[in-house]
Design an enzyme around this catalytic site. Structure first.
Site, PDB file in Angstrom:
ATOM      1  N   LYS A  51       0.846  -1.204   0.000  1.00 13.62           N
ATOM      2  CA  LYS A  51       0.000   0.000   0.000  1.00 13.62           C
ATOM      3  C   LYS A  51       0.878   1.249   0.000  1.00 13.62           C
ATOM      4  O   LYS A  51       2.082   1.168   0.284  1.00 13.62           O
ATOM      5  CB  LYS A  51      -0.916  -0.023   1.231  1.00 13.62           C
ATOM      6  CG  LYS A  51      -0.181  -0.009   2.569  1.00 13.62           C
ATOM      7  CD  LYS A  51      -1.120  -0.335   3.722  1.00 13.62           C
ATOM      8  CE  LYS A  51      -0.374  -0.310   5.050  1.00 13.62           C
ATOM      9  NZ  LYS A  51      -1.225  -0.764   6.164  1.00 13.62           N
TER      10      LYS A  51
ATOM     11  N   TYR B 240      15.149  30.801   8.160  1.00 16.77           N
ATOM     12  CA  TYR B 240      13.891  31.470   8.518  1.00 16.77           C
ATOM     13  C   TYR B 240      13.825  31.763  10.012  1.00 16.77           C
ATOM     14  O   TYR B 240      14.181  30.922  10.838  1.00 16.77           O
ATOM     15  CB  TYR B 240      12.701  30.577   8.157  1.00 16.77           C
ATOM     16  CG  TYR B 240      12.308  30.644   6.702  1.00 16.77           C
ATOM     17  CD1 TYR B 240      11.904  31.838   6.129  1.00 16.77           C
ATOM     18  CD2 TYR B 240      12.335  29.502   5.912  1.00 16.77           C
ATOM     19  CE1 TYR B 240      11.535  31.898   4.796  1.00 16.77           C
ATOM     20  CE2 TYR B 240      11.965  29.547   4.588  1.00 16.77           C
ATOM     21  CZ  TYR B 240      11.566  30.749   4.027  1.00 16.77           C
ATOM     22  OH  TYR B 240      11.197  30.808   2.714  1.00 16.77           O
TER      23      TYR B 240
END
Ligand code: PLP
Length: 383
Positions: free
Chosen positions: A40, A260
């Site tokens: 999956k 940042y």
């Protein structure tokens, strides 16, 4: 094709030979039970169209996906005798397509049973399926009484021949947890209602519990992809290696800030490298931050701490511990490999290896090592 180069700012190397070796290890351990494979989420991000055929060549014949679209994605790369089971259940609207492709939906609820039976009656043909029962996790599956009414209904057996009855363990990665034996006992009681149907309870963790958990078929995912389900003497081969390219190197003086928010201030003269990988590549943003964060890159066994915040497409690491000429712009440093495992990164990021693995690689160049499927070999030729 999922393996097309998008950038070469990071490289995800997949060892399909290691996936196959892990499959053989588990298959040997659980024999005479059979071993399926959970592929999956694009084989946990590794590429289901590459992983599934490699496992098919190893003898795997039962493949588990989560969604109809994932079944469709692999059906043409598997042999006719492969069975594809859709764990999340029968999606409304997908019934006819599921039947046409001979996928096996997991019937998880009465409504799904009803829709599949309706289709079987309308087509006038039996439609095989997998039945899931809930044995204590309260996630997916029929409860014991709903399963008992199906078992007592002879029309159900004619309309929907069950290929498999499954349940899922909540605590398989904690071998000593009392819930494992409790779920197993509840499952055994429900299984007795379907005496001729094969049964499956074990994910990777369950495959490494006692043989009582192996039933007829185990369905490992994460262990195939190189992550140890719990401390066990049976070792899985690592499957992925992730390296990121240095875009730029600069020397900064004490007090100069990075990234940042200017969260990081150099405590002394530092050599900082900017790598071409960030949170949009699946590298966890929480590994950066103030100070030196908790995350690391590695080179030649030397830890290179992440400094400042992780950006969308890049992040900064401190190279000062290395000799000045050890790395240059354009070189790669290790993010996953011999110095840092998926489990290490998961621990630093406060999550599980599954989450790290399934998010990686969307923008990385994918490289194959080990077992070559025809598709992988063709892709490498193109590259
Ligand atoms: C994901 C999943 C598995 C595989 O689990 P791993 O822990 O990765 O081995 C098995 N069974 C079900 C029902 C699942 O959802």
């Amino acid at each position: 094709m999922s393996g097309h180069i998008k950038t070469a700012f990071s490289r995800l190397a997949l060892d399909l030979g290691a996936v196959c070796a892990n499959y053989r290890t588990i298959a040997r351990r659980v024999a005479p039970a059979a071993c399926g494979a959970v592929i999956k989420a694009d084989a946990y991000g590794l590429g289901a169209r590459d992983v599934a055929p490699a496992l098919y060549d190893e003898g795997c014949r039962v493949f588990f996906v989560a969604q109809f679209s994932e079944a469709l994605n692999v059906t043409d790369v598997l042999g006719e005798d492969a069975e594809i089971v859709i764990l999340n259940g029968l999606e409304p609207g997908a019934e006819a397509a599921c039947a046409a492709h001979e996928f096996l939906p997991v019937l998880n609820a009465d409504s799904q049973v009803a829709r599949w039976r309706d289709l079987a009656r309308a087509k006038g043909t039996p439609l095989p399926a997998v039945l899931q029962v809930d044995s204590g996790m309260s996630r997916l599956g029929l409860d014991a009484s709903a399963a008992a009414s199906l078992a007592a209904d002879p029309a159900f057996a004619r309309e929907v021949p069950l290929r498999l009855i499954i349940t899922h363990l909540a605590c398989a990665d904690e071998p000593g947890h009392a819930a494992n034996a409790e779920q197993s006992a509840r499952f055994r009681a429900i299984r007795r209602l379907f005496p001729t149907v094969q049964a499956s309870i074990a994910n990777s963790g369950g495959a490494f519990l006692s043989s009582a958990f192996h039933c007829d078929l185990v369905r490992p995912g994460i262990a195939l992809y190189g992550v140890q389900p719990h401390s066990s003497s049976i070792l899985m081969h690592p499957v992925v290696r992730l390296d990121a390219r240095i875009l730029q190197i600069r020397e900064i003086e004490a007090g100069i800030r990075v990234g940042y928010g200017l969260d990081y201030a150099a405590p002394s003269r530092r050599r900082i490298a900017t790598l071409g990988i960030g949170y949009a590549d699946g590298w966890p943003r929480c590994l950066g931050g103030t100070g030196t964060g908790t995350g690391s890159a590695w080179h030649a066994g030397q830890r290179l701490p992440i400094v400042g915040r992780v950006s969308m497409d890049s992040m900064t690491i401190d190279l000062t511990a290395l000799a000045p000429d050890a790395l240059a712009e354009g070189d790669f440093v290790e993010l996953l490999g011999p110095s840092q495992s998926l489990a290490d990164v998961a621990r630093d990021a406060g999550t599980i290896a599954y989450e790290i693995l399934t998010r990686l690689g969307t923008r990385s160049e994918r490289i194959f090592a080990g077992h070559q499927t025809a598709a992988a070999a063709a892709l490498e030729t193109v590259q």
